[in-house]
Design a protein around this motif. Structure first.
Motif, short mmCIF file in Angstrom:
data_model
loop_
_atom_site.label_atom_id
_atom_site.label_comp_id
_atom_site.label_asym_id
_atom_site.label_seq_id
_atom_site.Cartn_x
_atom_site.Cartn_y
_atom_site.Cartn_z
N ARG A 9 0.81 -1.22 0.00
CA ARG A 9 0.00 0.00 0.00
C ARG A 9 0.84 1.28 0.00
N VAL A 171 -5.48 10.34 2.01
CA VAL A 171 -4.98 9.21 1.25
C VAL A 171 -4.59 8.04 2.15
N GLY A 174 -7.67 6.22 3.06
CA GLY A 174 -8.10 5.42 1.92
C GLY A 174 -7.29 4.14 1.79
N LEU A 175 -5.97 4.24 2.00
CA LEU A 175 -5.12 3.06 1.89
C LEU A 175 -5.37 2.05 3.00
N LEU A 180 -10.38 0.14 -1.33
CA LEU A 180 -9.89 1.43 -1.81
C LEU A 180 -8.39 1.37 -2.06
N LEU A 184 -6.40 2.72 -5.26
CA LEU A 184 -5.43 3.80 -5.12
C LEU A 184 -4.05 3.39 -5.58
N HIS A 188 -2.11 5.26 -8.54
CA HIS A 188 -0.79 5.83 -8.31
C HIS A 188 0.27 5.21 -9.23
N PHE A 215 -15.15 6.03 -0.95
CA PHE A 215 -14.07 6.94 -1.33
C PHE A 215 -14.30 8.31 -0.71
N LEU A 219 -11.69 9.73 1.95
CA LEU A 219 -10.75 10.72 1.42
C LEU A 219 -11.32 12.13 1.39
N PRO A 223 -13.85 10.27 -6.30
CA PRO A 223 -12.77 9.62 -7.05
C PRO A 223 -12.30 10.46 -8.25
N TYR A 226 -10.14 13.37 -7.10
CA TYR A 226 -8.83 12.86 -6.66
C TYR A 226 -7.95 12.56 -7.88
#
Length: 277
Positions: A9, A171, A174-175, A180, A184, A188, A215, A219, A223, A226
């Motif tokens: 992650r 973030v 989210g991780l 999610l 992510l 990324h 999401f 966050l 989405p 982001y």
């Protein structure tokens, strides 16, 4: 039967952050020190390795006893001062971020963090112990060692925040969500891919509606916003490096230089700043 590869992650996030550390102080803290608000985007890491330190900020005063870490964003002015007459040692560093994920991470640090490290994960505990030893008894090569240790401290801190879900939004929050996190990490790693809400939801293994709701809850933005923010930062960095609109559009996943130019102009009009196009 082969097992599925473990989801990493943090690696793609760290790649998108491109962190670099600068050590500001290591050793005894004998007098109060003031850190003013700064325009340069960074995180101030204050590691208390011996004694106790009082941190004064507009949010109030917080006292930490070693081992402990305080984290301040660049726009959060603060003072630090020793408590009582007991020997107090600190390791103060700044983490600057040159990658496109930097704004997305920094948004989550909207308030100072004060973190006792008495129950930190073993890796982070070992890093803190190594730094404490070098701060207490400087030796040959200590400056280089501590600069590397500062980078490891940052990674250990992010792991700690992620594993303990300390930041409620952003973030890292989210991780911390497995579904999610899959989306992510994919975004990324491949920002120029043709990401739609459906594609991100499929990567997360949930429905569109569930993905969009989770999401936003984790966050604080949609989405699409982001993804757009991440891509725009990539594009701006490509342009700043002199690679032109065409290369910037390709790197960031825009259909054409014109589409990128429109996106830059739209954001500039919303913020009232000149476009980079």
């Amino acid at each position: 039967m082969p097992t599925a590869p473990r989801l990493d992650r943090l690696t793609s996030l760290l790649t998108g952050l491109m962190p670099r550390m600068q050590i500001r102080h290591m050793g005894d803290l004998t007098d109060a020190a003031t850190v003013a608000s700064d325009a340069a985007d960074c995180l101030h890491l204050r590691l208390v390795v011996a004694g106790s330190v009082a941190f004064d900020s507009p949010k109030g005063t917080q006292t930490l006893t070693a081992p402990a870490i305080a984290v301040f964003r660049n726009d959060q002015a603060h003072d630090l001062r020793p408590v009582d007459d007991v020997t107090c040692r600190v390791f103060c560093a700044e983490a600057f971020f040159d990658g496109p994920a930097a704004p997305l991470l920094l948004e989550a640090f909207d308030a100072p963090l004060f973190l006792p490290m008495t129950a930190a994960m073993p890796g982070l505990t070992q890093t803190i112990g190594l730094i404490a030893l070098e701060v207490e008894s400087p030796r040959c090569g200590g400056g280089v060692l501590l600069s590397r240790a500062g980078e490891i401290l940052l990674i250990g801190l992010l792991r700690h925040l992620l594993s303990n879900q300390i930041l409620p939004r952003g973030v890292l929050a989210g991780l911390a969500d497995p579904g999610l996190a899959r989306a992510l990490v994919a975004v990324h790693s491949q920002p120029a891919a043709p990401w739609s809400l459906e594609a991100m939801a499929e990567t997360a293994g949930v429905s569109r509606t569930t993905f969009a709701e989770r999401f936003r809850d984790n966050l604080g933005i949609t989405p699409r916003r982001y993804l757009n923010a991440f891509r725009l930062t990539i594009a701006r960095r490509e342009i700043a490096a002199g690679r032109g609109l065409k290369r910037a559009a390709q790197a960031a996943g825009y259909e054409s230089p014109a589409a990128l130019s429109r996106a830059l102009s739209r954001v500039a009009n919303e913020s009232g700043t000149p476009s980079a196009a």
